[in-house]
Design a protein around this motif. Sequence first.
Motif, PDB file in Angstrom:
ATOM      1  N   SER A   1      40.394  50.157  31.818  1.00  0.00           N
ATOM      2  CA  SER A   1      39.218  50.007  30.729  1.00  0.00           C
ATOM      3  C   SER A   1      37.530  49.732  31.157  1.00  0.00           C
TER       4      SER A   1
ATOM      5  N   GLU B   1      45.884  45.067  33.749  1.00  0.00           N
ATOM      6  CA  GLU B   1      45.546  45.747  31.968  1.00  0.00           C
ATOM      7  C   GLU B   1      46.863  46.899  32.553  1.00  0.00           C
TER       8      GLU B   1
ATOM      9  N   ARG C   1      42.542  42.110  28.951  1.00  0.00           N
ATOM     10  CA  ARG C   1      41.324  41.988  30.871  1.00  0.00           C
ATOM     11  C   ARG C   1      41.639  41.904  31.534  1.00  0.00           C
TER      12      ARG C   1
ATOM     13  N   ARG D   1      43.354  42.877  20.259  1.00  0.00           N
ATOM     14  CA  ARG D   1      43.531  44.288  19.709  1.00  0.00           C
ATOM     15  C   ARG D   1      42.436  45.125  20.715  1.00  0.00           C
ATOM     16  N   ARG D   2      43.012  46.314  20.301  1.00  0.00           N
ATOM     17  CA  ARG D   2      42.197  47.655  21.334  1.00  0.00           C
ATOM     18  C   ARG D   2      41.544  48.526  20.590  1.00  0.00           C
ATOM     19  N   ASN D   3      39.834  48.186  21.141  1.00  0.00           N
ATOM     20  CA  ASN D   3      39.038  48.889  20.972  1.00  0.00           C
ATOM     21  C   ASN D   3      38.657  50.223  21.536  1.00  0.00           C
TER      22      ASN D   3
ATOM     23  N   THR E   1      39.033  51.539  25.144  1.00  0.00           N
ATOM     24  CA  THR E   1      39.518  51.115  25.994  1.00  0.00           C
ATOM     25  C   THR E   1      39.355  50.525  26.431  1.00  0.00           C
ATOM     26  N   ARG E   2      39.300  48.672  25.920  1.00  0.00           N
ATOM     27  CA  ARG E   2      38.662  47.480  25.626  1.00  0.00           C
ATOM     28  C   ARG E   2      39.466  46.585  24.775  1.00  0.00           C
ATOM     29  N   ASP E   3      40.354  45.794  25.889  1.00  0.00           N
ATOM     30  CA  ASP E   3      40.805  44.488  24.950  1.00  0.00           C
ATOM     31  C   ASP E   3      39.735  43.254  23.904  1.00  0.00           C
TER      32      ASP E   3
ATOM     33  N   ASP F   1      49.680  40.271  19.640  1.00  0.00           N
ATOM     34  CA  ASP F   1      49.426  41.279  19.678  1.00  0.00           C
ATOM     35  C   ASP F   1      50.088  42.563  19.217  1.00  0.00           C
TER      36      ASP F   1
ATOM     37  N   ARG G   1      48.088  45.549  20.289  1.00  0.00           N
ATOM     38  CA  ARG G   1      47.442  47.062  20.945  1.00  0.00           C
ATOM     39  C   ARG G   1      48.575  47.729  20.767  1.00  0.00           C
TER      40      ARG G   1
ATOM     41  N   TRP H   1      50.575  50.989  23.321  1.00  0.00           N
ATOM     42  CA  TRP H   1      50.064  51.605  24.461  1.00  0.00           C
ATOM     43  C   TRP H   1      51.012  52.814  24.130  1.00  0.00           C
TER      44      TRP H   1
END
Length: 422
Positions: free
Chosen positions: A181, A211, A330, A357-359, A361-363, A417, A419, A421
């Motif tokens: 990310s 990650e 991260r 959360r995942r925004n 490519t960043r946690d 969590d 996120r 994938w």
Amino acid sequence: MDQHYDKLESMTAAERKVYMDGRLRTAVSRAYRGAPASRAMMLETGVRPSEIKTVADLEKLPISRKTDLIDSQKLAPPYGGYYIGKPEEIERIFVSPGPVYEPLHSSKIEWFARSFWAAGFRKGDIVINTFTYHLSPAGTLFQEGLRDCGATVIVAGAGNTDIHIKTIKDLSVNAFVGTPSYLMSLIKKIEETGGDYRKDYRINKAWFTGEMLSPSIRKVLESDYGIDTYQAYAVTEPGGALAYECSDKSGLHLMDDYVIEIVDPLTGKQLPPGEVGEVVVTPLHNPHWGLLRFGTGDLSKMLIDNCPCGRTAPKLAGLLGRSGEAVKVRGMFVVPKQVETALAAVAEVGRFQLVVRRNGTRDELTLITELKSGVTANLELQNRIESVFQKTSIVKLDSVVLLPPGTIAADAKPVIDERKWD
């Protein structure tokens, strides 16, 4: 490029079993003699070192977890009874989140070298290492592994994105070490500020850990930007890379410096190849660290195949989730128990939840806190909560949400969590 780092990578299955069982017996005996915590554990369970002859015998021992390690170092400071040796012989002390203190004698640390070698890092490569060197072993461990492969290392660490971008251009950096990310964020910032990444930058290989490398991000980096990507699975407490990708990229080869088990998280019993379970690690490479059967909380499964690269070690099928409540954000673990302890210092706060959360490519990490009756949300309180959290965790919060009493259910999970994938 698949020239092997050493002959151990191409051992036959029979040779590897003899080699690993022999090193395990040595490690268990050493821990029993020199590490009070491991000796007490074995005496309590009634298991003698002589009973651990093979990897299969490790089922006789209980699994220790990060929270156990943190608690043991509080009860028996500073090393929790796992250090083997004389204090004056210690050359380095690594500090990982918790904090967990891990002492080391040897000044040569090549633990990650095999993973970098398999990714094609060699003399002549100029590598920017963007992992932190502050209160974490990551930056130093990766640097030593890269140097063992002959590469030149830019000691960048985690920090200012603008400085990293300028450094990459000025020094003609051709290799990146960090999280996927963060590399994506560097590329996007270059493009958003009018730069031409493909024309003006030379990064052609990247090594990731901390990650998950999603298939979609890998495709963008490799197809759109010509960056050959590799990933490794590393856990701080056992002290190094546990598994790493070769050029075939069909799983992560196990390191021969650790015994890796895939177990049922509830029973600790070993599972056969192909079944998903928790990754449990016994380090063999550090003779002064007597940790046995460390449960990572990560879920994976073992793969047995004939890899085209010629390496014969079994593989892990990447990370498939978490068995416990601790969450990796991260690249660093956030442990709810630590958060609970930290928030106890804020009298106005009741229950809490961590939301990941995942925004892009960043946690993103949000702390939701429930205020006690009669307490009004205000900026000073929010800042105080952020401050006590930061003293506990290296990971910085993206936001704090203050809610009225009764909002969070008594049986609510401490970590959510969200996120996805692909």
